[in-house]
Design a protein around this motif. Structure first.
Motif, mmCIF file in Angstrom:
data_model
loop_
_atom_site.group_PDB
_atom_site.id
_atom_site.type_symbol
_atom_site.label_atom_id
_atom_site.label_comp_id
_atom_site.label_asym_id
_atom_site.label_seq_id
_atom_site.Cartn_x
_atom_site.Cartn_y
_atom_site.Cartn_z
ATOM 1 N N ALA A 1 75.633 4.619 90.155
ATOM 2 C CA ALA A 1 75.257 5.619 89.013
ATOM 3 C C ALA A 1 76.012 6.853 89.338
ATOM 4 O O ALA A 1 76.266 7.601 88.372
ATOM 5 C CB ALA A 1 73.681 5.842 89.090
ATOM 6 N N PHE A 2 76.002 7.351 90.789
ATOM 7 C CA PHE A 2 76.771 8.477 91.128
ATOM 8 C C PHE A 2 78.340 8.300 91.054
ATOM 9 O O PHE A 2 78.888 9.005 90.490
ATOM 10 C CB PHE A 2 76.533 8.867 92.685
ATOM 11 N N ASP A 3 78.713 7.012 91.382
ATOM 12 C CA ASP A 3 80.145 6.587 91.047
ATOM 13 C C ASP A 3 80.626 6.512 89.739
ATOM 14 O O ASP A 3 81.644 6.970 89.366
ATOM 15 C CB ASP A 3 80.409 5.355 91.585
ATOM 16 N N GLY B 1 83.540 9.382 85.012
ATOM 17 C CA GLY B 1 83.305 9.530 83.544
ATOM 18 C C GLY B 1 82.901 8.545 82.669
ATOM 19 O O GLY B 1 83.207 8.325 81.559
ATOM 20 N N SER B 2 81.915 7.745 83.254
ATOM 21 C CA SER B 2 81.155 6.672 82.345
ATOM 22 C C SER B 2 79.654 6.668 82.698
ATOM 23 O O SER B 2 79.466 6.889 83.659
ATOM 24 C CB SER B 2 81.999 5.188 82.341
ATOM 25 N N PHE B 3 79.180 5.902 81.903
ATOM 26 C CA PHE B 3 77.403 5.581 82.155
ATOM 27 C C PHE B 3 77.106 4.353 81.213
ATOM 28 O O PHE B 3 77.374 4.321 80.175
ATOM 29 C CB PHE B 3 76.727 7.052 81.973
ATOM 30 N N TYR C 1 79.287 3.754 78.050
ATOM 31 C CA TYR C 1 79.877 5.229 77.326
ATOM 32 C C TYR C 1 80.880 5.749 78.198
ATOM 33 O O TYR C 1 80.504 6.132 79.425
ATOM 34 C CB TYR C 1 78.460 5.950 77.065
ATOM 35 N N SER C 2 81.579 6.443 77.828
ATOM 36 C CA SER C 2 82.838 7.180 78.367
ATOM 37 C C SER C 2 82.242 8.708 78.044
ATOM 38 O O SER C 2 81.794 9.016 77.170
ATOM 39 C CB SER C 2 84.356 6.989 77.828
ATOM 40 N N LEU C 3 82.291 9.416 79.094
ATOM 41 C CA LEU C 3 81.992 10.799 79.234
ATOM 42 C C LEU C 3 82.868 11.957 79.138
ATOM 43 O O LEU C 3 83.918 11.797 79.565
ATOM 44 C CB LEU C 3 81.066 10.838 80.197
#
Length: 161
Positions: free
Chosen positions: A115-117, A122-124, A131-133
């Protein structure tokens, strides 16, 4: 005598759990990796296939296991967690509501390095979607940041539904 064990998120430094009348002993919180410091409290625009899907707000906080007898609990084994909230844009929200979903989704990733990586990359991932962030700078866009960070924003989105 059986010992209980459960977990609790750390509210703020020095603040105790509202149901505890005293300050329990607690293990020291490990330092947060400096690479993740920008995500301690952060907001990002979330995109799915080049279409903005909404805003993701994240908060990094320590998470403890509480162990010991009820009369002398101890907060132990602190790990950092990603507490997240995704508020969907109205167009996306309409599709979710027709499917019976709420206009927002939230969760917590406890001690999961991936999750941190993902935040660094820039994604989740939420359910089956990645999703790209694009992170919102709090100092240059305070109104956008304030309108899309935290649970109060989700409550407003829920009232729209």
């Amino acid at each position: 005598m059986a010992l209980n064990s459960y977990a609790v998120r750390h509210h703020d430094a020095g603040q105790t759990d509202p149901v505890m009348l005293f300050r329990p002993a607690k293990d020291p919180i490990p330092p947060l990796d400096p690479r993740f410091e920008p995500f301690r409290e952060a907001v990002a625009e979330a995109f799915l296939a080049d279409e903005r899907a909404g805003f993701l707000s994240v908060k990094l906080e320590p998470y403890f296991t509480i162990s010991g007898p009820w009369w002398r609990p101890r907060w132990t084994n602190p790990v950092w967690c990603v507490d997240w909230l995704m508020i969907f844009d109205p167009e996306v929200e309409d599709r979710r509501i027709s499917a019976g979903d709420a206009p927002y989704e939230d969760g917590i990733e406890i001690g999961d390095p991936s999750a941190f990586d993902a935040l660094l990359a820039g994604s989740f991932q939420i359910r089956d979607n990645i999703y790209s962030l694009r992170w919102v700078d709090r100092s240059t866009h305070p109104q956008v940041w304030n309108e899309n960070y935290g649970l109060e924003t989700a409550k407003r989105a829920d009232r729209r539904a």
